[in-house]
Design a protein around this motif. Structure first.
Motif, PDB file in Angstrom:
ATOM      1  N   ASP A 285       9.752  -6.304 -14.005  1.00  0.00           N
ATOM      2  CA  ASP A 285       9.080  -7.452 -13.396  1.00  0.00           C
ATOM      3  C   ASP A 285       8.798  -7.248 -11.907  1.00  0.00           C
ATOM      4  OD1 ASP A 285       9.118  -8.724 -15.827  1.00  0.00           O
ATOM      5  OD2 ASP A 285      10.862  -9.977 -15.366  1.00  0.00           O
ATOM      6  N   ASP A 286       9.452  -6.244 -11.306  1.00  0.00           N
ATOM      7  CA  ASP A 286       9.257  -5.962  -9.880  1.00  0.00           C
ATOM      8  C   ASP A 286       8.127  -4.977  -9.638  1.00  0.00           C
ATOM      9  OD1 ASP A 286      11.577  -7.502  -8.989  1.00  0.00           O
ATOM     10  OD2 ASP A 286      12.771  -5.912  -9.930  1.00  0.00           O
ATOM     11  N   ALA A 287       7.560  -4.419 -10.711  1.00  0.00           N
ATOM     12  CA  ALA A 287       6.565  -3.354 -10.558  1.00  0.00           C
ATOM     13  C   ALA A 287       5.365  -3.816  -9.732  1.00  0.00           C
ATOM     14  CB  ALA A 287       6.112  -2.860 -11.928  1.00  0.00           C
ATOM     15  N   ALA A 288       4.842  -4.973 -10.038  1.00  0.00           N
ATOM     16  CA  ALA A 288       3.641  -5.439  -9.348  1.00  0.00           C
ATOM     17  C   ALA A 288       3.890  -5.619  -7.856  1.00  0.00           C
ATOM     18  CB  ALA A 288       3.150  -6.745  -9.969  1.00  0.00           C
ATOM     19  N   ALA A 289       5.027  -6.211  -7.501  1.00  0.00           N
ATOM     20  CA  ALA A 289       5.320  -6.438  -6.086  1.00  0.00           C
ATOM     21  C   ALA A 289       5.526  -5.125  -5.345  1.00  0.00           C
ATOM     22  CB  ALA A 289       6.569  -7.316  -5.954  1.00  0.00           C
ATOM     23  N   CYS A 290       6.197  -4.172  -5.979  1.00  0.00           N
ATOM     24  CA  CYS A 290       6.430  -2.879  -5.335  1.00  0.00           C
ATOM     25  C   CYS A 290       5.127  -2.107  -5.170  1.00  0.00           C
ATOM     26  CB  CYS A 290       7.438  -2.061  -6.140  1.00  0.00           C
ATOM     27  SG  CYS A 290       9.133  -2.706  -6.085  1.00  0.00           S
ATOM     28  N   ARG A 291       4.278  -2.170  -6.165  1.00  0.00           N
ATOM     29  CA  ARG A 291       3.002  -1.496  -6.061  1.00  0.00           C
ATOM     30  C   ARG A 291       2.108  -2.167  -5.013  1.00  0.00           C
ATOM     31  NH1 ARG A 291       1.150   3.039  -7.181  1.00  0.00           N
ATOM     32  NH2 ARG A 291      -0.695   2.413  -8.349  1.00  0.00           N
ATOM     33  N   GLU A 292       2.159  -3.509  -4.962  1.00  0.00           N
ATOM     34  CA  GLU A 292       1.375  -4.235  -3.958  1.00  0.00           C
ATOM     35  C   GLU A 292       1.837  -3.857  -2.549  1.00  0.00           C
ATOM     36  OE1 GLU A 292       2.223  -6.822  -1.719  1.00  0.00           O
ATOM     37  OE2 GLU A 292       0.132  -6.959  -1.057  1.00  0.00           O
ATOM     38  N   ALA A 293       3.136  -3.556  -2.414  1.00  0.00           N
ATOM     39  CA  ALA A 293       3.675  -3.137  -1.120  1.00  0.00           C
ATOM     40  C   ALA A 293       3.309  -1.701  -0.783  1.00  0.00           C
ATOM     41  CB  ALA A 293       5.198  -3.303  -1.106  1.00  0.00           C
ATOM     42  N   GLY A 294       2.693  -0.999  -1.715  1.00  0.00           N
ATOM     43  CA  GLY A 294       2.216   0.347  -1.442  1.00  0.00           C
ATOM     44  C   GLY A 294       3.005   1.468  -2.080  1.00  0.00           C
ATOM     45  N   ALA A 295       4.048   1.141  -2.824  1.00  0.00           N
ATOM     46  CA  ALA A 295       4.865   2.184  -3.436  1.00  0.00           C
ATOM     47  C   ALA A 295       4.042   3.026  -4.404  1.00  0.00           C
ATOM     48  CB  ALA A 295       6.050   1.564  -4.175  1.00  0.00           C
ATOM     49  N   ALA A 296       4.316   4.323  -4.413  1.00  0.00           N
ATOM     50  CA  ALA A 296       3.662   5.211  -5.370  1.00  0.00           C
ATOM     51  C   ALA A 296       4.153   4.950  -6.780  1.00  0.00           C
ATOM     52  CB  ALA A 296       3.927   6.671  -4.994  1.00  0.00           C
TER      53      ALA A 296
END
Length: 205
Positions: free
Chosen positions: A168-179
């Motif tokens: 469930d954290d994938a979208a937020a981490c990706r939005e923050a720029g994580a690869a």
């Protein structure tokens, strides 16, 4: 070549079944990037385990990095090494000299400054942890949070969010720029690693 967005981190002590079986299920679920951590094994046992995991990831075009042992990575034909933070930034340079320019060299960073230093030292990617509270990272202080991840990910070095990460954290981490995401407990400790990985892969797609 672009890195897969999910990095599965091994933990045979926490795994519900033998590690090779757990990783096999993870690969069946879509895992294509595995970090053999488990540093407490003796060298012979770790070499054998590395070869077992390579036999699982190679047929699907996956990659295996060995935690903290460039010599073992070279001996087994693994695609690279993951340098622990305790080895310092110089550990990246030593690993690069040992394995060559084509190898994957990862680094465990615990601050934005360490991400910058890892990039300058020639790392291929880095993990940043802990992003969220997690019992597996008790010695690294409070969770860094998404703003630190955002600052670290502003650099060119691919950064994988690690620590307390769920699908469930994938979208937020990706939005923050994580690869991508680096996940240990969310895959290792569950009763169905295949389904767990499939959820992470779907969330990252």
């Amino acid at each position: 070549m672009a890195l897969p967005r999910l990095l599965v981190v091994t933990d045979r002590h926490g795994a519900a079944r033998p590690l090779s079986a757990t990783v096999g299920e993870a690969v069946a679920g879509g895992a294509r990037f595995v970090w053999l951590r488990d540093r407490d094994l003796d060298r012979a046992a770790r070499r054998e385990l590395a070869r077992e995991l390579l036999d699982l990831v190679r047929p699907v075009g996956g990659r295996l990095v060995i935690g903290g042992d460039a010599d073992l990575a070279a001996a087994t034909g693994a695609q690279g090494v993951h340098v622990p933070g305790s080895a310092g930034i110089d550990g990246i340079r030593v690993a690069r000299e040992r394995l060559g320019s084509a190898a994957l060299i990862g680094f465990s960073a615990h601050s934005v400054a360490e991400i910058a230093a890892a990039e300058a030292a020639g790392a291929s990617y880095a993990t940043l942890s802990p992003i969220f509270p997690t019992p597996s990272k008790p010695g690294y202080g409070p969770a860094l949070g998404l703003e630190a991840l955002r600052a670290a990910s502003a650099r060119r070095l691919p950064v994988f969010a690690l620590g307390g990460i769920g699908a469930d954290d994938a979208a937020a981490c990706r939005e923050a720029g994580a690869a991508g995401l680096a996940v240990m407990g969310g895959v290792m400790r569950g009763s169905d690693p295949r389904s767990a990985v499939a959820r992470f892969v779907a969330a990252l797609t």
